[in-house]
Write an enzyme that holds these catalytic residues in place. Structure first.
Site, PDB file in Angstrom:
ATOM      1  N   TYR A  94      11.486 -53.961  13.942  1.00 53.32           N
ATOM      2  CA  TYR A  94      12.229 -52.760  13.558  1.00 53.32           C
ATOM      3  C   TYR A  94      12.815 -53.028  12.178  1.00 53.32           C
ATOM      4  O   TYR A  94      13.731 -53.834  12.034  1.00 53.32           O
ATOM      5  CB  TYR A  94      13.321 -52.531  14.601  1.00 53.32           C
ATOM      6  CG  TYR A  94      14.127 -51.250  14.462  1.00 53.32           C
ATOM      7  CD1 TYR A  94      14.410 -50.657  13.225  1.00 53.32           C
ATOM      8  CD2 TYR A  94      14.633 -50.612  15.602  1.00 53.32           C
ATOM      9  CE1 TYR A  94      15.152 -49.487  13.133  1.00 53.32           C
ATOM     10  CE2 TYR A  94      15.383 -49.445  15.516  1.00 53.32           C
ATOM     11  CZ  TYR A  94      15.635 -48.897  14.273  1.00 53.32           C
ATOM     12  OH  TYR A  94      16.391 -47.752  14.188  1.00 53.32           O
ATOM     13  N   ASP A  98      26.860 -48.556  14.177  1.00 55.42           N
ATOM     14  CA  ASP A  98      26.516 -47.134  14.207  1.00 55.42           C
ATOM     15  C   ASP A  98      27.469 -46.272  13.412  1.00 55.42           C
ATOM     16  O   ASP A  98      28.671 -46.524  13.356  1.00 55.42           O
ATOM     17  CB  ASP A  98      26.472 -46.650  15.659  1.00 55.42           C
ATOM     18  CG  ASP A  98      25.211 -47.144  16.361  1.00 55.42           C
ATOM     19  OD1 ASP A  98      24.119 -46.766  15.904  1.00 55.42           O
ATOM     20  OD2 ASP A  98      25.326 -47.920  17.320  1.00 55.42           O
ATOM     21  N   GLU A 121      13.425 -44.871  22.661  1.00 54.29           N
ATOM     22  CA  GLU A 121      14.533 -45.821  22.636  1.00 54.29           C
ATOM     23  C   GLU A 121      15.695 -45.183  23.357  1.00 54.29           C
ATOM     24  O   GLU A 121      16.166 -44.117  22.966  1.00 54.29           O
ATOM     25  CB  GLU A 121      14.969 -46.091  21.194  1.00 54.29           C
ATOM     26  CG  GLU A 121      14.224 -47.188  20.499  1.00 54.29           C
ATOM     27  CD  GLU A 121      14.764 -47.409  19.098  1.00 54.29           C
ATOM     28  OE1 GLU A 121      15.964 -47.160  18.852  1.00 54.29           O
ATOM     29  OE2 GLU A 121      13.972 -47.795  18.232  1.00 54.29           O
TER      30      GLU A 121
END
Ligand SMILES: Cc1ncc(COP(=O)(O)O)c(C=O)c1O
Lengths: 412, 262
Positions: free
Chosen positions: B171, B56, B45
């Site tokens: 995911y 994040d 990735e």
């Protein structure tokens, strides 16, 4: 006035997917999506529930101090007419939302959102703030309803808005300085979103402007529309007619949409949104409609200040409340439809207007509405004498006296 | 249809590794990617840096800023991707990032560049199924997988919408939160993966909060893939342009742990 068929109305946005034309939407991480959908359902129910509206109205009247006055500004009108041609020089009126509890329009929205949070059984409140006005308003309603409150604020803003930081603390809120990026409003919003993702189960995010993922732009607009609804009724009863031009400053756009929305289907009423041109549109500024292009940030598609790669460019404005690189999606749509005009004024013009209002009317405005006043100063002399210009005086200047003093070279 | 992604996952549990493209500089990324492959990573990735990485934690936020600070552009990311594809014809490569840099020149442009550079899939954090028209159709038309995220808040009612139109792998974000901080309890991961695999026809990889070979081994027992990001990005933060060595070492330990479940 002829009624406009709903199909042609400017007041029936967004669509069922939360889009205002190509703008708006729900661009959030999957973790937040179920919560956003729940908020939309709950807001739908609240809107249909007379007891929700009754409680909202009651708090606005007895806690916030609404309705706010509609004020004709005689000496400012006279002053601006001095530079006008004979027969020109519009009347200037203000919607006095700076007289609200906590000193700005922000509290209207916070009352609505905290009632929603309580309906949804949420037990913890978070918010982002730039100038600190929305943070103070959120801390205020949290104290009023006994809910713990965490306010995210860029470290740069913590430094330049110290009085509001102290106010929030007095009100029992925790203020978390955010050091990421330029440490201003955009970064505070990122950090609030990060907190929210990690605490979706118990936390309600009170967004401070008419932006973010659907349904926020809609519900913030609805709560702030009290400004325009009151103004419309007040103007009709005082003058027997509608204003000709509405003017409001735009950070994310909540005070502006709150004033404009109830008038959108009155074709005779023109509207002018005023962005912050900072040091100038060719330099650093915060005018996303004038200097940006459509993109996706903070949950919605709207005009953004960005580079060719779609990286977000920091805004700049003397006013911390306007220092944001985006704008609410409904304004992006209103710009594209042409229903509302948008302009911008610089830091210097806003400072001049700030002082002008102090001296002509005995009102110290916040730096945000000082931008609206600067636009009024330019446009009023070009309009016929009987024209009514109504500007949103959406905040008082107490919070700004330190930074204004600094800009004027005065040490306090 | 057999793709690089499907044949990789067919070999058994895969190690999926994330680093931010252009961190610490665009020129340094190639060697770090090679170290991942040599260490045994099965899927790469490559993070596209963004000024506002809202999902994040501190480690990847800092990586984004280092990369942008070094002047990394979208063109650099595609250059890095194309060069990787030339050196590693068989290793699946996935771009991960935020919507705005992906749609800013139009989704067709972005999907076309992905296809040209040999990118197998795209993970976009802030385009949920509700906004699929923004990017999904362009990627599917270009033959690039749209890899969607499922989270602990994705309930049974939403899952079909998440799976509809996604491909490559699913995911699973194991914690409601941002990257690199908490770690989910293994029992909650086991339950969630079982629930997802019951409905998904594509492989399920688990990420967020996975740092150690021990955690990776435990997840590999139930999932088709284990994603490790912040732990590797931390090494890049610490060692900068000399990160390939330490990154390779950690990758080797993680790969061994994941592959031991095969
Ligand atoms: C007094 C005042 N006006 C305007 C704004 C800008 O926000 P909006 O455009 O949402 O009204 C702020 C934001 O802090 C403010 O404090």
């Amino acid at each position: 006035m002829t009624a406009i068929p709903t199909a042609n109305s400017y007041r029936n946005q967004p669509d069922e997917r939360g889009h205002f034309g190509q703008f708006g939407g729900r661009y959030v991480a999957e973790t937040l999506m179920p919560l956003i959908l729940e908020l939309e359902r709950e807001y739908g129910k609240a809107k249909a529930d007379p007891s929700f509206k009754a409680e909202f109205d009651d708090l606005l009247e007895h806690y916030v101090g609404r309705p706010s006055p509609l004020y004709f500004a005689p000496r400012l009108t006279e002053e601006l007419a001095k530079s006008a041609q004979p027969g020109m020089g519009a009347q200037v009126w203000f919607k006095r939302d700076e007289l609200n509890h906590t000193g700005a329009h922000k509290i209207n929205n916070c009352i609505g959102q905290i009632l929603l949070a309580i309906r949804m059984g949420k037990t913890r409140i978070i918010a982002e703030t730039g100038a600190g006005q929305h943070g103070v308003a959120t801390a205020t309603v949290c104290a009023r309803f006994g809910l713990p409150c965490t306010v995210f604020m860029g470290a740069t803003d913590v430094a330049r808005q110290a009085p509001n930081v102290f106010r929030m603390k007095l009100l029992g809120a925790e203020v978390r300085p955010v050091t990421a990026g330029a440490a201003t409003l955009k970064d505070a919003m990122n950090e609030a979103l990060r907190d929210w993702v990690a605490n979706v189960h118990d936390t309600f995010y009170i967004i401070g402007t008419a932006a973010g993922p659907h349904p926020y732009p809609e519900l913030v607009r609805d709560f702030q529309s009290v400004i325009g609804k009151e103004a419309r009724a007040q103007m009709l009863s005082r003058t027997g007619r509608l204003p000709d031009l509405l003017v409001a400053a735009i950070g994310g756009g909540s005070n502006a949409i709150g004033l404009f929305h109830p008038f959108l289907d009155d074709p005779s009423v023109k509207m002018l949104g005023v962005e912050a041109a900072g040091h100038g549109l060719d330099k650093e500024h915060a005018a996303s409609l004038a200097g940006g292009r459509p993109g996706i940030l903070h949950g919605n598609k709207t005009y953004l200040l960005q580079d060719d790669d779609g990286q977000i460019v920091e805004g700049h404005s003397i006013s911390a409340g306007l220092d944001y690189p985006g704008i609410g999606p409904e304004h992006a749509w209103l710009k594209e439809t042409g229903r509302v005009d948008y302009t911008s004024v610089t830091d210097t013009e806003a400072l001049d207007a700030f002082q002008l209002l102090c001296r002509t009317e005995g009102i110290i405005p916040a730096l945000e509405p000082a931008h609206a006043i600067a636009a009024v100063k330019k446009v009023a002399p070009t309009l016929p004498k009987d024209t009514i210009v109504l500007a949103n005086l959406c905040g008082r200047g107490d919070k700004d006296i330190f930074s204004v003093a600094e800009h004027l070279g005065v040490t306090l | 249809m057999t793709t690089r992604l499907s044949s990789t996952f067919a070999n058994g549990p895969a190690l999926v590794t994330f680093i931010t493209g252009g961190d610490p500089t665009p020129d340094a990324t190639g060697a770090i990617l090679d170290a991942l492959v040599e260490g045994g990573a099965d899927v790469i990735e490559l993070g596209m840096p963004f000024t506002d990485p809202m999902a994040d934690g501190p480690a990847i936020q800092a990586a984004n800023l280092r990369s942008l600070g070094a002047g990394t552009t979208t063109a650099d990311i595609f250059r890095i991707a194309a060069a990787f594809r030339a050196r590693h014809p068989e290793v699946p490569l996935v771009l991960m990032g935020y919507a705005n840099p992906m749609i800013t020149r139009g989704p067709e442009w972005f999907a076309g560049e992905c296809a040209k550079a040999g990118v197998d899939g795209v993970i976009c954090v802030d385009i949920p199924p509700e906004e699929d028209p923004e990017l999904g159709p362009a990627l599917r038309a270009a033959g690039v997988s749209l890899i969607r995220l499922a989270t602990p808040t994705t309930d049974a009612a939403r899952l079909p919408a998440v799976l509809e139109g996604s491909s490559g792998f699913l995911y699973y974000v194991s914690v409601a939160g941002i990257t690199g901080l908490q770690q989910a309890a293994q029992t909650s991961i086991d339950e969630a993966v079982a629930r997802l695999k019951d409905k998904a026809t594509i492989p399920v990889a688990v990420g967020f909060g996975v740092r150690t070979p021990e955690q990776a081994a435990a997840i590999a027992k139930v999932a088709d893939g284990v994603v490790v990001g912040s732990a590797l990005v931390d090494l890049v933060g610490k060692h900068g342009a000399a990160a390939a060595g330490p990154v390779g070492e950690l990758t080797r330990a993680l790969a061994q742990a994941v592959h031991s479940a095969r």
